[in-house]
Design a protein around this motif. Structure first.
Motif, PDB file in Angstrom:
ATOM      1  N   LYS A   1      91.388 -11.135 -47.195  1.00  0.00           N
ATOM      2  CA  LYS A   1      91.823 -10.132 -47.127  1.00  0.00           C
ATOM      3  C   LYS A   1      91.910  -8.602 -46.282  1.00  0.00           C
ATOM      4  O   LYS A   1      90.882  -8.581 -45.200  1.00  0.00           O
ATOM      5  CB  LYS A   1      91.040  -9.151 -48.400  1.00  0.00           C
ATOM      6  N   PRO A   2      93.094  -8.451 -45.778  1.00  0.00           N
ATOM      7  CA  PRO A   2      93.078  -7.973 -44.509  1.00  0.00           C
ATOM      8  C   PRO A   2      92.828  -6.861 -44.489  1.00  0.00           C
ATOM      9  O   PRO A   2      92.176  -6.168 -42.619  1.00  0.00           O
ATOM     10  CB  PRO A   2      94.463  -7.767 -44.120  1.00  0.00           C
ATOM     11  N   SER A   3      92.695  -5.789 -45.372  1.00  0.00           N
ATOM     12  CA  SER A   3      92.228  -4.710 -45.171  1.00  0.00           C
ATOM     13  C   SER A   3      90.873  -4.101 -46.613  1.00  0.00           C
ATOM     14  O   SER A   3      91.260  -4.589 -47.889  1.00  0.00           O
ATOM     15  CB  SER A   3      92.976  -3.583 -44.673  1.00  0.00           C
ATOM     16  N   VAL A   4      89.739  -4.375 -46.585  1.00  0.00           N
ATOM     17  CA  VAL A   4      88.869  -3.988 -47.845  1.00  0.00           C
ATOM     18  C   VAL A   4      88.561  -2.900 -47.964  1.00  0.00           C
ATOM     19  O   VAL A   4      88.884  -1.937 -46.548  1.00  0.00           O
ATOM     20  CB  VAL A   4      87.875  -4.828 -47.821  1.00  0.00           C
ATOM     21  N   HIS A   5      88.441  -2.067 -49.132  1.00  0.00           N
ATOM     22  CA  HIS A   5      88.098  -1.079 -49.710  1.00  0.00           C
ATOM     23  C   HIS A   5      86.635  -1.604 -50.430  1.00  0.00           C
ATOM     24  O   HIS A   5      85.880  -2.283 -50.617  1.00  0.00           O
ATOM     25  CB  HIS A   5      88.698  -1.124 -50.660  1.00  0.00           C
ATOM     26  N   ILE A   6      85.400  -0.174 -50.522  1.00  0.00           N
ATOM     27  CA  ILE A   6      84.301   0.207 -50.866  1.00  0.00           C
ATOM     28  C   ILE A   6      84.478  -0.466 -52.537  1.00  0.00           C
ATOM     29  O   ILE A   6      83.597  -1.789 -52.967  1.00  0.00           O
ATOM     30  CB  ILE A   6      84.238   1.309 -51.133  1.00  0.00           C
ATOM     31  N   SER A   7      85.661  -0.821 -52.978  1.00  0.00           N
ATOM     32  CA  SER A   7      85.863  -1.307 -55.085  1.00  0.00           C
ATOM     33  C   SER A   7      85.811  -3.121 -54.840  1.00  0.00           C
ATOM     34  O   SER A   7      85.583  -3.275 -55.785  1.00  0.00           O
ATOM     35  CB  SER A   7      86.993  -0.345 -55.032  1.00  0.00           C
ATOM     36  N   ASP A   8      85.680  -2.857 -53.271  1.00  0.00           N
ATOM     37  CA  ASP A   8      86.108  -4.636 -53.356  1.00  0.00           C
ATOM     38  C   ASP A   8      84.224  -5.554 -52.994  1.00  0.00           C
ATOM     39  O   ASP A   8      84.243  -6.536 -53.103  1.00  0.00           O
ATOM     40  CB  ASP A   8      86.992  -4.934 -52.284  1.00  0.00           C
ATOM     41  N   THR A   9      83.525  -4.555 -53.264  1.00  0.00           N
ATOM     42  CA  THR A   9      82.084  -5.100 -53.182  1.00  0.00           C
ATOM     43  C   THR A   9      82.122  -5.647 -54.742  1.00  0.00           C
ATOM     44  O   THR A   9      82.130  -5.088 -56.132  1.00  0.00           O
ATOM     45  CB  THR A   9      81.055  -3.398 -52.966  1.00  0.00           C
ATOM     46  N   ALA A  10      81.601  -7.285 -54.451  1.00  0.00           N
ATOM     47  CA  ALA A  10      81.100  -7.607 -55.880  1.00  0.00           C
ATOM     48  C   ALA A  10      80.808  -9.545 -55.736  1.00  0.00           C
ATOM     49  O   ALA A  10      80.473  -9.332 -54.370  1.00  0.00           O
ATOM     50  CB  ALA A  10      82.635  -8.113 -56.916  1.00  0.00           C
ATOM     51  N   GLU A  11      80.509 -10.537 -56.513  1.00  0.00           N
ATOM     52  CA  GLU A  11      80.542 -11.595 -56.150  1.00  0.00           C
ATOM     53  C   GLU A  11      81.734 -12.224 -56.234  1.00  0.00           C
ATOM     54  O   GLU A  11      82.971 -11.884 -57.488  1.00  0.00           O
ATOM     55  CB  GLU A  11      79.665 -11.971 -56.349  1.00  0.00           C
ATOM     56  N   TYR A  12      81.950 -13.397 -54.880  1.00  0.00           N
ATOM     57  CA  TYR A  12      83.563 -13.891 -55.183  1.00  0.00           C
ATOM     58  C   TYR A  12      82.974 -15.600 -55.619  1.00  0.00           C
ATOM     59  O   TYR A  12      82.224 -16.023 -55.074  1.00  0.00           O
ATOM     60  CB  TYR A  12      84.122 -13.658 -54.726  1.00  0.00           C
ATOM     61  N   PHE A  13      83.937 -16.084 -56.607  1.00  0.00           N
ATOM     62  CA  PHE A  13      83.634 -17.423 -56.935  1.00  0.00           C
ATOM     63  C   PHE A  13      84.846 -18.265 -56.305  1.00  0.00           C
ATOM     64  O   PHE A  13      86.024 -17.946 -57.273  1.00  0.00           O
ATOM     65  CB  PHE A  13      83.415 -17.734 -58.297  1.00  0.00           C
ATOM     66  N   CYS A  14      84.431 -19.950 -55.867  1.00  0.00           N
ATOM     67  CA  CYS A  14      85.918 -20.411 -55.639  1.00  0.00           C
ATOM     68  C   CYS A  14      85.183 -21.490 -56.405  1.00  0.00           C
ATOM     69  O   CYS A  14      84.166 -21.598 -57.286  1.00  0.00           O
ATOM     70  CB  CYS A  14      85.652 -20.632 -54.028  1.00  0.00           C
ATOM     71  N   ALA A  15      86.772 -21.699 -57.349  1.00  0.00           N
ATOM     72  CA  ALA A  15      86.223 -23.251 -58.696  1.00  0.00           C
ATOM     73  C   ALA A  15      87.300 -23.986 -58.640  1.00  0.00           C
ATOM     74  O   ALA A  15      88.445 -23.533 -58.052  1.00  0.00           O
ATOM     75  CB  ALA A  15      86.110 -22.359 -59.563  1.00  0.00           C
TER      76      ALA A  15
END
Lengths: 115, 113
Positions: B78-92
């Motif tokens: 993502k070229p520019s993140v926001h505070i709201s992108d705070t999370a856990e990300y899973f590849c599957a």
């Protein structure tokens, strides 16, 4: 359109008891998958039900079982609970037709705590 | 059998900075590839998926991923993140037999102001 629903939200049991978790898929979805998200173990595939039949299961002992009802809702049963069964249990649904590459839609999960 | 390796367990990033989450997979057969996001106390939400065709896939919330078959990778950016992108990300990955998902261990993204 209502999403995947799971109940209860939280469940507290003691060792040796049985737990029953429920999942209602999105309307029109006939396949239900169960996953366990345990701390330190990540997300692991548990069971797959399609058209009322168990189609596949992950590497879990037989005390993890379930079923799918004629309305495609599903139940996960965990017998003889152990402390390490404490986890978030996620249910996901998918339509059976055109299943290939389809997104699995996840419910909010049931948090099971075994004391 | 398939396996997924997410190379970073934690990624701290400042707001408006770019972010890249790395994912490598192994499989003896063709698979489909997915990125899911999990916000605190919620289930998983699909960000994007690769089935076939163009190797650059665009998803929701400004995320994109590139499939590289030779390197068996599917990195998320993502070229520019926001505070709201705070999370856990899973590849599957999903095999084509029963479509069950095999997940990576997850990457926790923390966006700071």
């Amino acid at each position: 359109e209502a999403g995947v629903t799971q109940s209860p939200t939280h469940l507290i049991k003691t060792r040796g008891q049985q737990a029953t978790l429920r999942c209602s898929p999105i309307s029109g979805h006939t396949s239900v998958y169960w996953y366990q998200q345990a701390l330190g173990l990540g997300l692991q595939f548990l069971l797959w039900y399609d058209e009322g039949e168990e189609r596949n299961r992950g590497n879990f002992p037989p005390r993890f079982s379930g079923r799918q009802f004629p309305n495609y809702s599903s139940e996960l049963n965990v017998n003889a609970l152990e402390l390490e069964d404490s986890a978030l249990y996620l249910c996901a649904s998918i339509p059976s037709s055109g299943r290939a590459g389809n997104e699995q839609f996840f419910g909010p999960g049931t948090r099971l705590t075994v004391l | 059998a398939q396996s997924v390796t997410q190379l970073d367990s934690q990624v701290p990033v400042f707001e408006e900075a770019p972010v890249e989450l790395r994912c490598n997979y192994s499989s003896s057969v063709s698979v489909y590839l997915f990125w899911y996001v999990q916000y605190p106390n919620q289930g998983l939400q699909l960000l994007l998926k690769y089935l076939s065709g163009s190797t650059l896939v665009k998803g929701i919330n400004g995320f994109e991923a590139e499939f590289n078959k030779s390197q068996t990778s599917f990195h998320l950016r993502k070229p520019s993140v926001h505070i709201s992108d705070t999370a856990e990300y899973f590849c599957a990955v999903s095999d084509l037999a029963d479509y069950k998902l095999s997940f990576g261990a997850g990457t926790t993204v923390t966006v700071r102001a």
